[in-house]
Design an enzyme around this catalytic site. Structure first.
Site, PDB file in Angstrom:
ATOM      1  N   LYS A   1       5.737   4.870   6.941  1.00  0.00           N
ATOM      2  CA  LYS A   1       6.970   4.082   6.809  1.00  0.00           C
ATOM      3  C   LYS A   1       7.895   4.692   5.763  1.00  0.00           C
ATOM      4  O   LYS A   1       7.432   5.315   4.794  1.00  0.00           O
ATOM      5  CB  LYS A   1       6.655   2.630   6.457  1.00  0.00           C
ATOM      6  CG  LYS A   1       6.144   2.409   5.051  1.00  0.00           C
ATOM      7  CD  LYS A   1       6.362   0.972   4.582  1.00  0.00           C
ATOM      8  CE  LYS A   1       6.151   0.896   3.066  1.00  0.00           C
ATOM      9  NZ  LYS A   1       6.623  -0.305   2.441  1.00  0.00           N
TER      10      LYS A   1
ATOM     11  N   LYS B   1      -0.900   1.280  -3.149  1.00  0.00           N
ATOM     12  CA  LYS B   1      -0.118   1.523  -4.367  1.00  0.00           C
ATOM     13  C   LYS B   1      -1.013   1.894  -5.537  1.00  0.00           C
ATOM     14  O   LYS B   1      -0.658   2.747  -6.351  1.00  0.00           O
ATOM     15  CB  LYS B   1       0.737   0.303  -4.711  1.00  0.00           C
ATOM     16  CG  LYS B   1       1.910   0.126  -3.777  1.00  0.00           C
ATOM     17  CD  LYS B   1       2.997  -0.744  -4.387  1.00  0.00           C
ATOM     18  CE  LYS B   1       4.172  -0.874  -3.427  1.00  0.00           C
ATOM     19  NZ  LYS B   1       5.226  -1.760  -3.919  1.00  0.00           N
TER      20      LYS B   1
ATOM     21  N   LYS C   1      10.670   3.637  -0.720  1.00  0.00           N
ATOM     22  CA  LYS C   1      11.373   4.075  -1.933  1.00  0.00           C
ATOM     23  C   LYS C   1      10.541   5.054  -2.737  1.00  0.00           C
ATOM     24  O   LYS C   1      11.014   6.071  -3.186  1.00  0.00           O
ATOM     25  CB  LYS C   1      11.631   2.880  -2.856  1.00  0.00           C
ATOM     26  CG  LYS C   1      12.667   1.908  -2.349  1.00  0.00           C
ATOM     27  CD  LYS C   1      13.025   0.917  -3.433  1.00  0.00           C
ATOM     28  CE  LYS C   1      12.152  -0.312  -3.395  1.00  0.00           C
ATOM     29  NZ  LYS C   1      12.575  -1.375  -2.531  1.00  0.00           N
TER      30      LYS C   1
HETATM   31  N1  AQP Z   1      10.088   1.213   6.240  1.00  0.00           N
HETATM   32  C1  AQP Z   1      10.327  -0.086   6.351  1.00  0.00           C
HETATM   33  N2  AQP Z   1      10.598  -0.633   7.561  1.00  0.00           N
HETATM   34  C2  AQP Z   1      10.854  -1.960   7.697  1.00  0.00           C
HETATM   35  N3  AQP Z   1      10.870  -2.813   6.649  1.00  0.00           N
HETATM   36  C3  AQP Z   1      10.622  -2.318   5.418  1.00  0.00           C
HETATM   37  N4  AQP Z   1      10.572  -2.897   4.197  1.00  0.00           N
HETATM   38  C4  AQP Z   1      10.265  -1.943   3.276  1.00  0.00           C
HETATM   39  N5  AQP Z   1      10.106  -0.750   3.862  1.00  0.00           N
HETATM   40  C5  AQP Z   1      10.333  -0.947   5.204  1.00  0.00           C
HETATM   41  C6  AQP Z   1      10.836  -4.306   3.948  1.00  0.00           C
HETATM   42  O1  AQP Z   1      11.858  -4.403   2.987  1.00  0.00           O
HETATM   43  C7  AQP Z   1      11.687  -5.616   2.241  1.00  0.00           C
HETATM   44  C8  AQP Z   1      11.842  -5.345   0.784  1.00  0.00           C
HETATM   45  O2  AQP Z   1      10.878  -4.410   0.370  1.00  0.00           O
HETATM   46  P1  AQP Z   1      10.492  -4.371  -1.158  1.00  0.00           P
HETATM   47  O3  AQP Z   1      11.581  -3.764  -1.943  1.00  0.00           O
HETATM   48  O4  AQP Z   1      10.086  -5.692  -1.589  1.00  0.00           O
HETATM   49  O5  AQP Z   1       9.222  -3.530  -1.299  1.00  0.00           O
HETATM   50  P2  AQP Z   1       8.440  -2.508  -0.541  1.00  0.00           P
HETATM   51  O6  AQP Z   1       7.882  -3.003   0.710  1.00  0.00           O
HETATM   52  O7  AQP Z   1       7.469  -2.153  -1.557  1.00  0.00           O
HETATM   53  O8  AQP Z   1       9.536  -1.357  -0.259  1.00  0.00           O
HETATM   54  P3  AQP Z   1       9.217   0.136  -0.336  1.00  0.00           P
HETATM   55  O9  AQP Z   1      10.416   0.920  -0.106  1.00  0.00           O
HETATM   56  O10 AQP Z   1       8.071   0.457   0.535  1.00  0.00           O
HETATM   57  O11 AQP Z   1       8.870   0.307  -1.855  1.00  0.00           O
HETATM   58  P4  AQP Z   1       7.632   1.011  -2.470  1.00  0.00           P
HETATM   59  O12 AQP Z   1       7.787   2.457  -2.103  1.00  0.00           O
HETATM   60  O13 AQP Z   1       7.804   0.753  -3.938  1.00  0.00           O
HETATM   61  O14 AQP Z   1       6.423   0.398  -1.872  1.00  0.00           O
HETATM   62  C9  AQP Z   1      10.316  -6.154   2.620  1.00  0.00           C
HETATM   63  O15 AQP Z   1      10.478  -7.248   3.490  1.00  0.00           O
HETATM   64  C10 AQP Z   1       9.648  -5.015   3.322  1.00  0.00           C
HETATM   65  O16 AQP Z   1       8.752  -5.440   4.329  1.00  0.00           O
END
Ligand code: AQP
Length: 332
Positions: A195, A112, A198
């Protein structure tokens, strides 16, 4: 009953399919037989820039989606992280127990921070996993249902809990990650090597749960696969097809083996079309339920207020014990 705890960021209005299959679906299942605490982690969201009005709105939308996905306030404690001040308070103590070197090894921070550069990266983004340590330990959680990308953060939580217990006497429950192999990592539909995310996925690679289901159906139909024609499961050789099979399996309840047999002699298009239909069948009632909660903000706020109160009852006891063990003078 075992205790489970997890959180999700309100960083965009809609959750995506990875959030749902990787985490939220397990939250719904686990609320039946566990003492479950789930939260919208707004403190985590501000580690990257947020517009205040949008953050407030996204926090409500996130809570509504969790209820729409099937969380039942009678069977779990649903709350907003900033409503429970003990998270920030315990995080400070955890900051002082975590080595700079061990915090520097968190791969999610490396990913990040590379997006924001040295000046744009906040110290909050660096200490985010340490706030997460506090989130988990406050509730003495036995298990943390998350996606694969969060495994390292649960591992460091275990290390710090053990360190605290060794230094100050048994106080904190050492939690285990609860990660289901099949849905632990849902991949981007356009780039199956990474993966679904968002902030990092292209719009066509990201299936947002609140989008028009027709738009999502199109994304499934134009998902990147490979030049072959046989539907088979091979994560290395056929990452795109394998990802679609895993999503199909999660939504249909059929095993990957059954699906491979079912699609024998059929082309990739058949898999994509079926998947688009399955997703639409699931997401349509999900959106309706979510809208009901969004249309009744007073009820949503009531649920979150009750959740925060229940959460504080547990969190305040842990914080008080920790403060005592580390030698803070009790307030008279
Ligand atoms: N691609 C994924 N496959 C399986 N699990 C996922 N999670 C996120 N992406 C995947 C799981 O969703 C939960 C909540 O995620 P979060 O909102 O806390 O943050 P994150 O992991 O930062 O989600 P993003 O979409 O990947 O956001 P950005 O792009 O901001 O980094 C967690 O349990 C996560 O494991």
């Amino acid at each position: 009953r075992p205790r489970v705890l997890s959180g999700i960021q309100p960083t965009s209005g809609s959750f995506h399919l990875g959030n749902y299959l990787g985490a939220v679906r397990q939250w719904v299942d686990l609320q039946k037989d566990n003492d479950a605490f789930y939260m919208v982690v707004d403190l985590h969201a501000i580690t990257v820039p947020q517009d205040p009005a949008t953050l407030r709105e996204n926090t409500r939308v996130s809570a509504a989606q969790l209820l729409g996905a099937g969380l039942d306030p009678d069977h779990c404690t649903l709350f907003v992280q900033s409503h429970v001040p003990e998270h920030a308070q315990l995080a400070w103590v955890m900051n002082c127990l975590t080595g700079f070197g061990e915090a520097s090894r968190m791969t999610q921070f490396k990913d990040k921070s590379s997006r924001y550069g040295a000046e744009g990266t906040t110290v909050g983004l660096f200490t985010y996993p340490i706030l997460q340590i506090a989130d988990i330990l406050l509730y003495q959680a036995d298990a943390v249902p998350v996606g694969e990308d969060q495994r390292q953060h649960v591992e460091i939580t275990r290390d710090i809990a053990e360190r605290f217990n060794t230094r100050y006497g048994r106080t904190l429950t050492v939690p285990k990650p609860y990660i289901l192999k099949e849905t632990a990592k849902i991949q981007d539909l356009q780039d199956p090597a990474v993966k679904m995310s968002k902030s990092a996925s292209s719009p066509k690679g990201l299936v947002s749960l609140l989008d028009d289901p027709k738009a999502s159906a199109k994304k499934f139909k134009s998902a990147v696969t490979d030049t072959g024609t046989v539907v088979s499961y091979d994560e290395e050789g056929k990452p795109g097809v394998s990802n679609l099979l895993r999503v199909h399996s999660a939504l249909s309840g059929q095993s990957v083996e059954q699906l491979v047999a079912h699609f024998e002699g059929k082309m990739y298009g058949a898999l994509k079309t079926e998947l688009a239909e399955l997703f639409t069948e699931w997401v349509t009632p999900f959106q309706e339920r979510t809208r009901l909660f969004l249309d009744d903000p007073a009820e949503l706020d009531r649920v979150l207020a009750i959740g925060a109160e229940k959460a504080r009852e547990v969190a305040s006891v842990t914080l008080e014990t920790v403060y005592d063990r580390i030698g803070f003078l009790p307030a008279a």
